[in-house]
Design a protein around this motif. Structure first.
Motif, PDB file in Angstrom:
ATOM      1  N   ALA A   1      -3.159  17.238  -4.844  1.00 39.56           N
ATOM      2  CA  ALA A   1      -4.054  16.158  -4.429  1.00 39.56           C
ATOM      3  C   ALA A   1      -5.043  15.710  -5.507  1.00 39.56           C
ATOM      4  CB  ALA A   1      -4.791  16.564  -3.159  1.00 39.56           C
TER       5      ALA A   1
ATOM      6  N   SER B   1      -4.324   9.335  -6.875  1.00 46.37           N
ATOM      7  CA  SER B   1      -5.284   8.360  -6.375  1.00 46.37           C
ATOM      8  C   SER B   1      -4.947   8.026  -4.928  1.00 46.37           C
ATOM      9  CB  SER B   1      -5.212   7.084  -7.227  1.00 46.37           C
ATOM     10  OG  SER B   1      -4.007   6.381  -6.932  1.00 46.37           O
ATOM     11  N   ASP B   2      -5.743   7.130  -4.324  1.00 47.29           N
ATOM     12  CA  ASP B   2      -5.478   6.774  -2.935  1.00 47.29           C
ATOM     13  C   ASP B   2      -4.286   5.839  -2.795  1.00 47.29           C
ATOM     14  OD1 ASP B   2      -6.534   4.438  -3.902  1.00 47.29           O
ATOM     15  OD2 ASP B   2      -8.207   4.334  -2.506  1.00 47.29           O
TER      16      ASP B   2
ATOM     17  N   TRP C   1      -1.450   6.990  -3.448  1.00 43.11           N
ATOM     18  CA  TRP C   1      -0.412   7.967  -3.107  1.00 43.11           C
ATOM     19  C   TRP C   1      -0.636   8.505  -1.702  1.00 43.11           C
ATOM     20  CZ3 TRP C   1       3.736   9.448  -6.116  1.00 43.11           C
ATOM     21  CH2 TRP C   1       3.727   9.003  -7.443  1.00 43.11           C
ATOM     22  N   LYS C   2       0.471   8.791  -1.025  1.00 48.17           N
ATOM     23  CA  LYS C   2       0.404   9.415   0.293  1.00 48.17           C
ATOM     24  C   LYS C   2       1.168  10.726   0.241  1.00 48.17           C
ATOM     25  CE  LYS C   2       1.771   8.879   5.133  1.00 48.17           C
ATOM     26  NZ  LYS C   2       2.456   7.990   6.133  1.00 48.17           N
TER      27      LYS C   2
ATOM     28  N   GLN D   1      -4.659   0.319  -6.508  1.00 51.64           N
ATOM     29  CA  GLN D   1      -5.196  -0.274  -5.300  1.00 51.64           C
ATOM     30  C   GLN D   1      -4.064  -0.428  -4.304  1.00 51.64           C
ATOM     31  OE1 GLN D   1      -6.992  -3.951  -6.386  1.00 51.64           O
ATOM     32  NE2 GLN D   1      -8.730  -2.974  -7.423  1.00 51.64           N
ATOM     33  N   ARG D   2      -4.372  -0.301  -3.041  1.00 52.29           N
ATOM     34  CA  ARG D   2      -3.345  -0.400  -2.026  1.00 52.29           C
ATOM     35  C   ARG D   2      -2.810  -1.828  -1.926  1.00 52.29           C
ATOM     36  NH1 ARG D   2      -2.776   3.920   1.170  1.00 52.29           N
ATOM     37  NH2 ARG D   2      -4.384   5.528   1.057  1.00 52.29           N
TER      38      ARG D   2
END
Length: 228
Positions: free
Chosen positions: A81, A85-86, A88-89, A223-224
């Motif tokens: 983790a 970054s965010d 990734w899931k 960024q998402r």
């Protein structure tokens, strides 16, 4: 890497990667300094990076920009983790498992039948059916180390031992083809079944998928996607 009855964990990972590609009929995995790159070519899985050496994770992650790409690592989620970054899931935890293959008795519940289907010279599928309809299924890639894959039971036929029928059938087939060990990547849900059949958990298997896109290369941020 620990030694597992003459096989190192690295040996089992190599067998798993190769067998997974044979089972799914994808391109041959490419050896990389960090492990393996696998070109899968599916919309939700264009590529997989199997990282055998987690020390190199910090170098690998910034090079991955393809949305939908997967990472597979053999360490706990907590060790992965911090590098993601965010965008990734991290998916549900998994496990690398192996078993020494020996002939197994296969007994189908009343009303069910089991049959084998040759998918290719390198992979075989087992079907459990009832009244001609699929109830459970799975497949196995052949090799010195066999690789079990895509083991599933239809929701209307669970808790009847069909998963065991599929696994024993596949294990027997692999044994007949000369394999004496098998390996798989298991989920939390599947772990109980495999353990009951003698499979041993060798290490964690952490999976992560890039669900965002790198939209600002200059700042190096993920960024998402607005399509999520």
């Amino acid at each position: 890497m620990t030694e597992l009855d003459g096989f190192s964990l690295q040996d089992l990972v190599r067998a798993w990667v190769s067998g997974w590609a044979l089972s799914r009929a994808t391109e041959t995995p490419v050896a990389e300094p960090y492990g393996y790159r696998m070109e899968v070519g599916l919309p939700d899985m264009p590529r997989r990076h199997v990282v055998v050496d987690p020390v190199l994770l910090e170098q690998v992650v910034p090079t991955i920009t393809g949305r939908g790409t997967w990472l597979k690592l053999f360490v706990p989620e907590a060790e992965v983790a911090p590098y993601l970054s965010d965008a990734w899931k991290i998916t549900a935890p998994g496990f690398m498992m192996s078993v020494t293959l020996e002939p197994q008795e296969v007994v189908c519940p009343p009303g069910y039948e089991v049959a084998l289907e040759e998918l290719s010279p390198h992979a075989t599928k087992a079907w459990v059916t009832k009244d001609g309809e699929p109830a459970a299924w799975g497949q196995i890639a052949h090799g010195a180390v066999a690789v079990a894959d895509k083991i599933e039971t239809d929701g209307n036929h669970r808790r009847r031992g069909l998963g065991s029928v599929v696994m024993r059938t596949l294990q027997n087939h692999a044994h007949e083809r000369g394999a004496r060990r098998a390996v798989l990547g298991g989920t939390v849900e599947g772990r109980a079944l495999y353990t009951s059949l003698g499979w041993r958990t060798e290490c964690p298997l952490t999976s992560a998928q890039l669900i965002g896109i790198e939209s600002n290369l200059w700042e190096g941020r993920f960024q998402r996607s607005t399509e999520e």
